[in-house]
Design an enzyme around this catalytic site. Structure first.
Site, PDB file in Angstrom:
ATOM      1  N   SER A  56      -6.965 -23.700 105.911  1.00  0.00           N
ATOM      2  CA  SER A  56      -6.725 -23.235 107.282  1.00  0.00           C
ATOM      3  C   SER A  56      -5.578 -22.231 107.308  1.00  0.00           C
ATOM      4  O   SER A  56      -5.235 -21.720 108.370  1.00  0.00           O
ATOM      5  CB  SER A  56      -6.348 -24.399 108.181  1.00  0.00           C
ATOM      6  OG  SER A  56      -7.387 -25.332 108.242  1.00  0.00           O
TER       7      SER A  56
ATOM      8  N   THR B  63       3.215 -27.878 105.551  1.00  0.00           N
ATOM      9  CA  THR B  63       4.047 -27.394 104.456  1.00  0.00           C
ATOM     10  C   THR B  63       4.822 -26.157 104.923  1.00  0.00           C
ATOM     11  O   THR B  63       5.672 -26.322 105.786  1.00  0.00           O
ATOM     12  CB  THR B  63       3.214 -27.254 103.172  1.00  0.00           C
ATOM     13  OG1 THR B  63       2.035 -26.525 103.443  1.00  0.00           O
ATOM     14  CG2 THR B  63       2.823 -28.625 102.648  1.00  0.00           C
TER      15      THR B  63
ATOM     16  N   ASP C 207      -8.708 -30.830 100.396  1.00  0.00           N
ATOM     17  CA  ASP C 207      -9.192 -29.900 101.429  1.00  0.00           C
ATOM     18  C   ASP C 207     -10.699 -29.631 101.289  1.00  0.00           C
ATOM     19  O   ASP C 207     -11.304 -29.017 102.163  1.00  0.00           O
ATOM     20  CB  ASP C 207      -8.418 -28.574 101.385  1.00  0.00           C
ATOM     21  CG  ASP C 207      -7.124 -28.641 102.202  1.00  0.00           C
ATOM     22  OD1 ASP C 207      -6.916 -29.652 102.891  1.00  0.00           O
ATOM     23  OD2 ASP C 207      -6.338 -27.680 102.144  1.00  0.00           O
TER      24      ASP C 207
ATOM     25  N   GLY D   7      -2.165 -27.642 108.235  1.00  0.00           N
ATOM     26  CA  GLY D   7      -3.598 -27.918 108.083  1.00  0.00           C
ATOM     27  C   GLY D   7      -4.365 -27.233 109.205  1.00  0.00           C
ATOM     28  O   GLY D   7      -4.050 -26.101 109.578  1.00  0.00           O
TER      29      GLY D   7
ATOM     30  N   ARG E 138      -4.624 -19.538  95.823  1.00  0.00           N
ATOM     31  CA  ARG E 138      -5.117 -20.869  96.204  1.00  0.00           C
ATOM     32  C   ARG E 138      -5.493 -21.648  94.944  1.00  0.00           C
ATOM     33  O   ARG E 138      -6.033 -21.081  93.984  1.00  0.00           O
ATOM     34  CB  ARG E 138      -6.369 -20.668  97.068  1.00  0.00           C
ATOM     35  CG  ARG E 138      -7.045 -21.944  97.563  1.00  0.00           C
ATOM     36  CD  ARG E 138      -6.336 -22.504  98.716  1.00  0.00           C
ATOM     37  NE  ARG E 138      -7.073 -23.542  99.425  1.00  0.00           N
ATOM     38  CZ  ARG E 138      -6.483 -24.385 100.270  1.00  0.00           C
ATOM     39  NH1 ARG E 138      -5.186 -24.329 100.489  1.00  0.00           N
ATOM     40  NH2 ARG E 138      -7.185 -25.285 100.913  1.00  0.00           N
TER      41      ARG E 138
HETATM   42  N1  GLU Z   1      -3.817 -27.585 102.716  1.00  0.00           N
HETATM   43  C1  GLU Z   1      -3.608 -26.872 103.918  1.00  0.00           C
HETATM   44  C2  GLU Z   1      -4.615 -25.769 104.059  1.00  0.00           C
HETATM   45  O1  GLU Z   1      -4.827 -25.043 103.144  1.00  0.00           O
HETATM   46  C3  GLU Z   1      -2.252 -26.248 103.964  1.00  0.00           C
HETATM   47  C4  GLU Z   1      -1.199 -27.244 104.118  1.00  0.00           C
HETATM   48  C5  GLU Z   1      -0.433 -27.021 105.360  1.00  0.00           C
HETATM   49  O2  GLU Z   1      -1.042 -26.789 106.348  1.00  0.00           O
HETATM   50  O3  GLU Z   1       0.756 -27.027 105.356  1.00  0.00           O
HETATM   51  O4  GLU Z   1      -5.199 -25.590 105.072  1.00  0.00           O
END
Ligand code: GLU
Length: 696
Positions: free
Chosen positions: A455, A393, A435, A476, A103
Site C-alpha cells: 500500500s 513503519t 502482505d 499498511g 520491495r
Molecule cells: N507492508 C506495508 C505495505 O507495504 C508497509 C508497512 C507500513 O505501512 O508501514 O503496504
C-alpha cells in the site's frame, strides 16, 4: 487518544515568525520556510543526518540515503537493511519522476499455500507474521546503493558515518521508540536476540535510556568497506539466511544473489489542475489514491467543509469503491497485468461515482470492471478481503536546493518486522511476505520471486511542470487514505501543510467499519452512523505523514511532520521543529446505560444521558442526529426538560422511527434494531441529484 492541537501549537511556536511571501496551497504567512533544502523525517537524529548531507552539498538522493541508514539505527523497529521500500525521486534537471523499487521478493522455494495449515486454513496472524516464512528477500541496502549510483553525487561510504556513530555511541531512546518497545516485548523476546538489545535483562528500554548497538555498528562498517555485496553475497547474508532457515523459512544465498532493484514509472493522474504521480504496482497505493481523489473531484469538497458529515460520507463511500477494486485487480504487475489505465479512466470513474448515494452508506459495494475501459474482457481473480492488524513503519520526504525531491516510504512491514534479528549483525528482518494473501487464488497469492502487494504510496505533486509537494505515510492499507486526505486537506480545504498533516483522519476500506482519530466531532459521527456507517468505539492514530511543499512562485521550501512520533522538519538555512508527545485526552464516562443500533455501540456520554424511573433519556438534539430523525417537529411533544437541558425518551423516539426496541439487563444497554433497506440491484445514478456535484 491524543490532543493534536497542543502538538501543533508547539510546532508553530518553534517555527516562530516568518515572512509573508508565499501563496501556494499548503502555506500560510505564519510559516517559516527554507531555501537551501529541507528534510521531514519521523526521527530527529535521522533528520539531522539528512540535513548535514544537504548542508555539505549533497543532493536529495544523498540525503535520503543518509536518512535511511540512520533510521535503521535510531528507529530500528520501522525500517532498515532487513526490509524494503519505494524511493520516488524527482529529478529537476530532467523534470522526470522515477522510482527505485526495493520491495522484498519472495524466495524461490515458496508456493501459494505458504501460509495455510495442514487443513488448508490460513495460519493465525501472530504465528504467521513472526516466523522465518514471513521474511521476504530484503531490498533496502541495494535500493539505497543503486539510488546513489544512478542519481546521487556521493557514495554509500560517504553517507553511512552518522549511522555508524549512532550505533556505536548509542542514542537516547525517545518517547516513541520506548512506546513501541513496550508494546512489542513478547515479539522481541520470542527469538531472544532482539530481546537482548531492546529488553535487556527482561526490562524494556525506557525513554532516555541509551540504545547502543555494537553488532549493528559492525555490520554498517562492513557495508562501508565492502558495499552491499557483504549482504547480498557475503558474511552478513550468510548469517541472515542461516537465521531465517532456523526460524522455518527457506531463503538461500541464491535468493539474495538474485535480488533485483527495479526502476519503475509512477502512475499519474490530475487532481483539480495538479499533476499527481504516485506509486505504481506492486503497490496498490498510487492507483487507489488516484481513484479516491478522482471520485472526490466530482464534488465541491471545499464547500462541504473539512471533516463535515457530508464530506466524510462521500469520502468513505469513495474509499469503499476504490478498495474493492484494489483487492480484485492490484498486485505485482510483473506477474499479472493490472488495468492501470482503466482503473482511473475518466468514464470509469464517472460510472463508479454514480453509485455513491448521498443519503446512505452502501452495503453492497463490489469491484467494477476497469478492463472494459481498456477494451479487454474482465480477468478472473478472487479478492482476498482479510482484515489484518494495521501497524505502521516509516515515510520521509526531502527537497534539495536544486529542486530535486525524494519521497521514500520504507519498511520492515510490522513494527519490529518478524521479530527476528540477525544474530551478531544486529538488524531486524521484515515480515513482508504477510502482505501476500494467505488464501491462494487471487492476483496477490504467494509465488516465487514475486513482490507482495503493497500500500506504500510515496507521492509527488507538480503544478504546471513545477515541483510542488512530496508526501507519504506508513500504515499498511491506511497509507492510502492518509495520503489522500493530506492532499485533499491542502488542495481543497486550504490548510497549511502542518495542519493538513495533524487534522484528524479516518479510514474505512469496506462497509461498515470506520476507524477514526480523536478530533472528529461527535455530531459528525452521529450523523454518519445514522447513514449506516459504524465508527469504532475508540479513536486511534492513523498513519504518520511527512511532507515537503515547494512554493514554486517564491522558491521557498516548507515542511510538515506527524506527531504520533517525534516527527522533525529541518531546513538547511533555517526552520527547525519537532513534534512533542501529544497529551492524552481524558476518557469520557459512558454513563448509566449504553445505546446500540443494529449491534453498533453509539458514542453518547454520561453528561448526555439520564436514567430516570426506568426510562432512558438522551439529549434531544444528539438522539435525533444519531437516529437520523429527519422531521424533528414530530418529537417536540415528548421533550422533557431536566436541569435546563432538553431530553428525549429513547424508546419512544426509536419506536416512532420504526426501530424494534429491547433492553439488555446484563450490560444496561438499549438495543435498537431496524432492517436496512435492501441494496438496489438496478444501476442507480445518485450523482445527478447530489447537491455537491460539480458540473463542469
Ligand atoms: N507492508 C506495508 C505495505 O507495504 C508497509 C508497512 C507500513 O505501512 O508501514 O503496504
Amino acid at each position: 487518544m491524543r490532543v493534536r492541537a497542543l502538538a501543533l501549537a508547539s510546532a508553530v511556536m518553534l517555527a516562530s515568525a516568518s515572512p509573508a511571501l508565499a501563496r501556494v496551497p499548503g502555506v500560510d504567512d505564519k510559516m517559516l520556510g527554507a531555501t537551501q533544502g529541507m528534510v521531514a523525517v519521523s526521527h530527529p537524529l535521522a533528520a539531522q543526518a539528512g540535513k548535514e548531507i544537504l548542508a555539505k552539498g549533497g543532493n536529495a538522493v544523498d540525503a535520503a540515503a543518509a536518512i535511511q541508514l540512520s533510521l535503521n539505527v535510531v528507529e530500528p523497529m520501522m525500517s532498515g537493511i532487513g526490509g524494503g521500500g519505494f524511493m520516488m525521486i524527482y529529478l529537476k534537471d530532467q523534470n522526470k519522476i522515477t522510482i527505485l523499487d526495493s520491495r522484498e521478493m519472495a524466495p524461490k522455494n515458496v508456493d501459494p499455500k505458504l501460509f495455510l495449515d495442514k487443513d488448508g486454513k490460513p495460519v493465525p496472524w501472530f504465528e504467521r507474521h513472526t516466523g522465518g516464512k514471513a521474511v521476504g528477500v530484503p531490498g533496502t541496502l541495494k535500493g539505497v546503493e543503486t539510488a546513489l549510483a544512478k542519481y546521487g553525487t556521493m557514495k554509500l561510504a560517504d553517507v553511512i558515518d552518522p549511522a555508524i556513530a549512532y550505533a556505536e555511541n548509542g542514542v537516547p531512546v525517545n518517547w516513541a521508540t520506548a512506546m513501541y518497545i513496550k508494546d512489542d516485548v513478547k515479539k522481541l523476546q520470542q527469538y531472544g536476540t532482539a530481546g537482548q538489545v531492546f529488553v535487556p535483562n527482561g526490562t524494556p528500554l525506557q525513554e532516555g535510556d541509551l540504545l547502543v548497538q555494537p553488532d549493528l555498528a559492525k555490520t554498517l562498517k562492513l557495508i562501508k568497506e565492502k558495499g552491499s555485496d557483504v549482504l547480498y553475497n557475503g558474511e552478513v547474508g550468510e548469517a541472515l539466511v542461516a537465521e531465517v532457515q532456523k526460524r522455518g523459512g527457506t531463503m538461500t544465498m541464491e535468493d539474495l544473489r538474485n535480488y533485483t532493484v527495479k526502476e519503475r514509472e509512477p502512475v499519474r493522474g490530475t487532481y483539480r489542475g495538479y499533476e499527481i504521480a504516485s506509486m505504481s504496482p506492486p503497490s496498490s497505493g498510487g492507483l487507489t489514491i488516484l481513484q479516491i481523489l478522482k471520485l472526490m473531484e466530482g464534488y465541491d469538497v471545499q464547500k462541504m467543509g473539512l471533516n463535515s458529515a457530508d464530506y466524510l460520507h462521500r469520502l468513505i463511500e469513495a474509499m469503499h469503491l476504490a478498495y474493492a477494486d484494489r483487492a480484485q485487480y492490484m498486485a505485482d504487475e510483473d506477474f499479472y497485468p493490472v488495468p492501470k489505465k482503466g482503473l482511473i479512466d475518466e468514464n470509469y470513474i464517472k460510472e463508479r461515482r454514480k453509485l455513491i448515494n448521498p443519503n446512505q452508506a452502501s452495503n453492497a459495494v463490489k469491484a467494477g470492471d476497469p478492463w472494459k475501459y481498456e477494451g479487454k474482457a474482465p480477468g478472473a481473480s478472487q479478492a482476498d478481503l482479510e482484515e489484518k492488524p494495521v501497524g505502521q513503519t516509516t515515510h520521509f520526504s526531502v527537497m534539495d536546493k536544486w529542486g530535486n525531491m525524494v519521497a521514500y516510504t520504507t519498511t520492515i512491514e510490522a513494527v519490529f518486522g518478524s521479530g527476528i534479528m540477525v544474530p551478531g549483525y544486529g538488524f531486524m528482518l521484515n515480515n513482508e511476505m504477510t502482505d501476500f494473501d494467505a488464501t491462494p487464488g487471487g492476483v496477490n497469492q504467494v509465488e516465487p520471486g514475486k513482490r507482495p502487494r503493497s500500500s506504500m504510496s510515496p507521492t509527488m505533486i507538480l503544478k504546471d511542470g513545477k515541483p510542488f509537494m512530496a508526501v507519504g505515510s506508513p500504515g499498511g492499507p491506511t497509507i492510502i487514505t492518509s495520503v489522500a486526505q493530506t492532499i485533499l486537506n491542502v488542495i481543497d480545504h486550504k490548510l497549511p501543510i502542518q495542519e493538513a498533516i495533524l487534522a484528524p483522519r479516518i479510514y474505512s476500506s469496506t462497509y461498515p467499519n470506520v476507524r477514526w482519530e480523536a478530533g472528529i466531532e461527535q455530531d459528525v459521527i452521529l450523523q454518519l452512523m445514522a447513514k449506516g456507517h459504524v465508527f469504532d468505539e475508540k479513536p486511534e492514530n492513523i498513519g504518520n505523514v511527512q511532507a515537503v511543499i515547494f512554493d514554486y512562485e517564491n522558491g521557498i521550501i516548507y515542511g510538515g511532520a506527524d506527531d504520533t512520533r517525534e516527527g522533525t522538519v529541518l531546513g538547511v538555512d533555517r526552520v527547525s521543529f519537532r513534534m512533542l508527545q501529544p497529551q492524552s485526552a481524558p476518557q469520557r464516562e459512558k454513563g448509566p446505560f449504553n445505546l446500540q443500533v443494529n449491534g453498533a455501540q453509539y458514542p453518547y456520554y454520561a453528561d448526555q444521558k439520564v436514567l430516570k424511573e426506568g426510562t432512558s433519556y438522551i439529549l434531544a438534539d444528539k438522539l435525533m442526529l444519531g437516529l437520523g430523525a429527519a422531521n424533528q417537529e414530530e418529537f417536540k411533544p415528548y421533550i422533557v426538560e431536566m436541569d435546563g437541558k432538553s431530553y428525549l425518551p429513547v424508546r419512544k423516539v426509536a419506536e416512532m422511527l420504526g426501530y424494534k426496541v429491547s433492553w439488555s439487563h446484563a450490560d444496561s444497554t438499549v438495543l435498537l434494531e431496524k432492517a436496512r433497506p435492501a441494496a438496489s440491484t438496478e444501476m442507480q445514478d445518485y450523482y445527478k441529484d447530489d447537491k455537491y456535484q460539480i458540473t463542469k
